[in-house]
Motif scaffolding. Sequence first.
Motif, PDB file in Angstrom:
ATOM      1  N   LYS A 266      27.846  40.947  36.917  1.00  0.00           N
ATOM      2  CA  LYS A 266      28.381  39.684  37.431  1.00  0.00           C
ATOM      3  C   LYS A 266      29.329  39.965  38.594  1.00  0.00           C
ATOM      4  CE  LYS A 266      32.207  39.666  34.093  1.00  0.00           C
ATOM      5  NZ  LYS A 266      32.694  39.144  32.801  1.00  0.00           N
ATOM      6  N   GLU A 267      29.597  38.929  39.360  1.00  0.00           N
ATOM      7  CA  GLU A 267      30.658  38.911  40.355  1.00  0.00           C
ATOM      8  C   GLU A 267      31.368  37.566  40.192  1.00  0.00           C
ATOM      9  OE1 GLU A 267      28.904  39.136  44.266  1.00  0.00           O
ATOM     10  OE2 GLU A 267      27.468  37.546  43.847  1.00  0.00           O
ATOM     11  N   TYR A 268      32.598  37.466  40.671  1.00  0.00           N
ATOM     12  CA  TYR A 268      33.313  36.221  40.418  1.00  0.00           C
ATOM     13  C   TYR A 268      34.474  36.039  41.384  1.00  0.00           C
ATOM     14  CZ  TYR A 268      35.825  39.639  37.447  1.00  0.00           C
ATOM     15  OH  TYR A 268      36.461  40.750  36.961  1.00  0.00           O
ATOM     16  N   PHE A 269      34.964  34.797  41.414  1.00  0.00           N
ATOM     17  CA  PHE A 269      36.097  34.431  42.262  1.00  0.00           C
ATOM     18  C   PHE A 269      37.171  33.830  41.371  1.00  0.00           C
ATOM     19  CE2 PHE A 269      38.741  32.331  45.306  1.00  0.00           C
ATOM     20  CZ  PHE A 269      38.551  32.985  46.512  1.00  0.00           C
ATOM     21  N   HIS A 270      38.400  34.326  41.483  1.00  0.00           N
ATOM     22  CA  HIS A 270      39.528  33.808  40.719  1.00  0.00           C
ATOM     23  C   HIS A 270      40.290  32.796  41.561  1.00  0.00           C
ATOM     24  CE1 HIS A 270      40.154  37.129  37.451  1.00  0.00           C
ATOM     25  NE2 HIS A 270      39.040  36.442  37.300  1.00  0.00           N
TER      26      HIS A 270
END
Length: 284
Positions: A91-95
């Motif tokens: 996965k990749e993600y943005f906080h």
Amino acid sequence: MSQVTLEAVDYQADDAKEKFVQSLRETGFGVLKNHPIDQASVQAIYDTWQGWFNQDSATKEHHLYNKGTQDGFFPARISETAKGFTQKDIKEYFHYYPWGQCPATHQPQLDNYYQQTTAFASELLGWIEALSPPDVAARYQEPLSNMINGSDQTLLRVLHYPPLAGDEEAGAIRAAAHEDINLITILPAANEPGLQVQLKDGQWADVPSDFGYLIINIGDMLQEASGGYFPSTSHRVINPKGADMSKSRISLPLFLHPRPDVVLSGRHTAKSYLHERLTELGVI
């Protein structure tokens, strides 16, 4: 696969509060339908951020996360490794925090959702407190809904599970079994299935993924504050099979965190608990 299933509770029903809190007590998870969170705004975020994640890595890394404050983009190469596992999640993600970095064109959309859902979380925490047995409620150092008032630690994570190419690391899945750290997590049903919760008998049950459902689960901090009455249960996101391997999956969990000074128990404040867990995860 366990035959036990989670049932969606109608938020508009007279007994919604009781059924919802009972589900949390039994499984650590509750699912709501006919709730006030606007589904059009959820779909708009899915669409907008699918486009953002489809950009090349160099463009996305203009918003690379800040190590000290943990806001911004986390590429797949530095994705989380669940406690007890060696493979990184796929996965990749943005906080997103209201005070943190965000693409200017995307900030109003996320902020509107953040504020709307945080307000709804206060209502749900009120339900949980109201239906806590007296001895459990006596453990709460302050009203549960008050614990998140003024908190700048509540985190909205925009998650992207990319299509699977078939050459992933052996044993790696989209999100290995883990528990959440915070008080409660609020998650609109994602655009693809895959979320599962581990039941008391150790078997895994699918969490309903119908679009429009809202999934809420107990985190470690509420388990700590309630003396274990509300369980923070393991959950995971399994890999799709067949044609679904080619699909992306966007997910939008909001992790409700207390103010750092909130006393959870005789052992921990919210600050000390968060630091301990993030250290275990290798994030800090």
